[in-house]
Design a protein around this motif. Structure first.
Motif, PDB file in Angstrom:
ATOM      1  N   VAL A  75     -20.222-167.962 -17.884  1.00 19.51           N
ATOM      2  CA  VAL A  75     -21.941-167.843 -19.031  1.00 19.51           C
ATOM      3  C   VAL A  75     -21.309-169.456 -19.149  1.00 19.51           C
ATOM      4  O   VAL A  75     -20.601-170.254 -19.787  1.00 19.51           O
ATOM      5  CB  VAL A  75     -21.519-167.145 -20.129  1.00 19.51           C
TER       6      VAL A  75
ATOM      7  N   THR B  85     -18.987-157.213 -19.214  1.00 20.28           N
ATOM      8  CA  THR B  85     -17.949-156.514 -18.692  1.00 20.28           C
ATOM      9  C   THR B  85     -17.880-155.224 -18.942  1.00 20.28           C
ATOM     10  O   THR B  85     -17.993-154.329 -18.366  1.00 20.28           O
ATOM     11  CB  THR B  85     -17.083-157.719 -19.757  1.00 20.28           C
TER      12      THR B  85
ATOM     13  N   ARG C 158     -20.539-162.678 -22.287  1.00 22.61           N
ATOM     14  CA  ARG C 158     -19.142-162.005 -21.768  1.00 22.61           C
ATOM     15  C   ARG C 158     -19.226-160.711 -21.308  1.00 22.61           C
ATOM     16  O   ARG C 158     -18.713-159.732 -20.977  1.00 22.61           O
ATOM     17  CB  ARG C 158     -18.357-163.270 -21.893  1.00 22.61           C
ATOM     18  N   ASP C 159     -19.129-160.518 -22.543  1.00 19.07           N
ATOM     19  CA  ASP C 159     -18.564-158.964 -23.616  1.00 19.07           C
ATOM     20  C   ASP C 159     -19.623-158.435 -22.840  1.00 19.07           C
ATOM     21  O   ASP C 159     -18.621-156.602 -22.533  1.00 19.07           O
ATOM     22  CB  ASP C 159     -17.789-158.251 -25.026  1.00 19.07           C
TER      23      ASP C 159
ATOM     24  N   HIS D 178     -21.123-164.869 -12.750  1.00 17.64           N
ATOM     25  CA  HIS D 178     -21.544-166.128 -12.864  1.00 17.64           C
ATOM     26  C   HIS D 178     -23.219-165.868 -13.591  1.00 17.64           C
ATOM     27  O   HIS D 178     -24.053-165.660 -12.816  1.00 17.64           O
ATOM     28  CB  HIS D 178     -21.679-166.519 -11.810  1.00 17.64           C
TER      29      HIS D 178
ATOM     30  N   GLU E  75     -13.663-161.586 -14.029  1.00 16.20           N
ATOM     31  CA  GLU E  75     -14.389-163.448 -14.679  1.00 16.20           C
ATOM     32  C   GLU E  75     -15.410-163.089 -15.281  1.00 16.20           C
ATOM     33  O   GLU E  75     -16.143-162.530 -14.011  1.00 16.20           O
ATOM     34  CB  GLU E  75     -13.914-164.370 -14.161  1.00 16.20           C
ATOM     35  N   VAL E  76     -16.174-163.177 -15.650  1.00 18.12           N
ATOM     36  CA  VAL E  76     -17.315-163.539 -16.028  1.00 18.12           C
ATOM     37  C   VAL E  76     -18.123-165.313 -16.889  1.00 18.12           C
ATOM     38  O   VAL E  76     -17.209-165.181 -17.595  1.00 18.12           O
ATOM     39  CB  VAL E  76     -17.987-162.658 -17.433  1.00 18.12           C
TER      40      VAL E  76
ATOM     41  N   ARG F 175     -20.147-165.217 -26.035  1.00 17.19           N
ATOM     42  CA  ARG F 175     -19.013-164.304 -26.039  1.00 17.19           C
ATOM     43  C   ARG F 175     -19.421-162.492 -26.284  1.00 17.19           C
ATOM     44  O   ARG F 175     -18.998-162.160 -25.834  1.00 17.19           O
ATOM     45  CB  ARG F 175     -18.081-164.133 -27.046  1.00 17.19           C
TER      46      ARG F 175
END
Length: 119
Positions: free
Chosen positions: A108, A92, A88-89, A69, A105-106, A85
């Protein structure tokens, strides 16, 4: 019981999977994720005198995966979906690449928008 195999020196050793396991502390995941989030947003902040605060990260490790998170400040105006995005990318990829742990899961969350000339 794990099979023992002789090594070249004659000492019997356990198979790699039977030697134990690696436990990575949640704070390690959090530091990797925070750094990845900062790196993902670096270009968006470039050339601006004002900056957002550092990302706030919390993680949980249900089973063999990690849930991240990330709360971030973003520059305004900007393409928020693209920045989220990118965070998140990057999170990950970095967590997976450095620890080998699957990221389930991330999440944001945008905490604050920082307009140009604020501060």
């Amino acid at each position: 019981m794990a099979a023992l195999t002789p090594s070249p020196s004659g000492v019997r050793r356990r198979e790699p999977g039977a030697r134990g396991r690696l436990r990575i502390a949640d704070r390690v995941y959090a530091r990797i994720a925070a750094r990845a989030a900062r790196d993902a947003l670096a270009d968006a902040w470039r050339g601006r005198a004002e900056r957002g605060g550092p990302p706030k990260v919390s993680v949980s490790t249900p089973g063999s995966t990690v849930l991240v998170h990330v709360a971030v400040d973003l520059p305004f105006p900007a393409d928020f979906a693209a920045l989220a995005r990118a965070v998140r990318d990057r999170v990950t990829a970095q967590v997976r690449g450095l620890t080998g742990t699957r990221v389930s899961e991330v999440v944001v969350v945008v905490e604050k928008l920082v307009p140009r000339g604020a501060g």
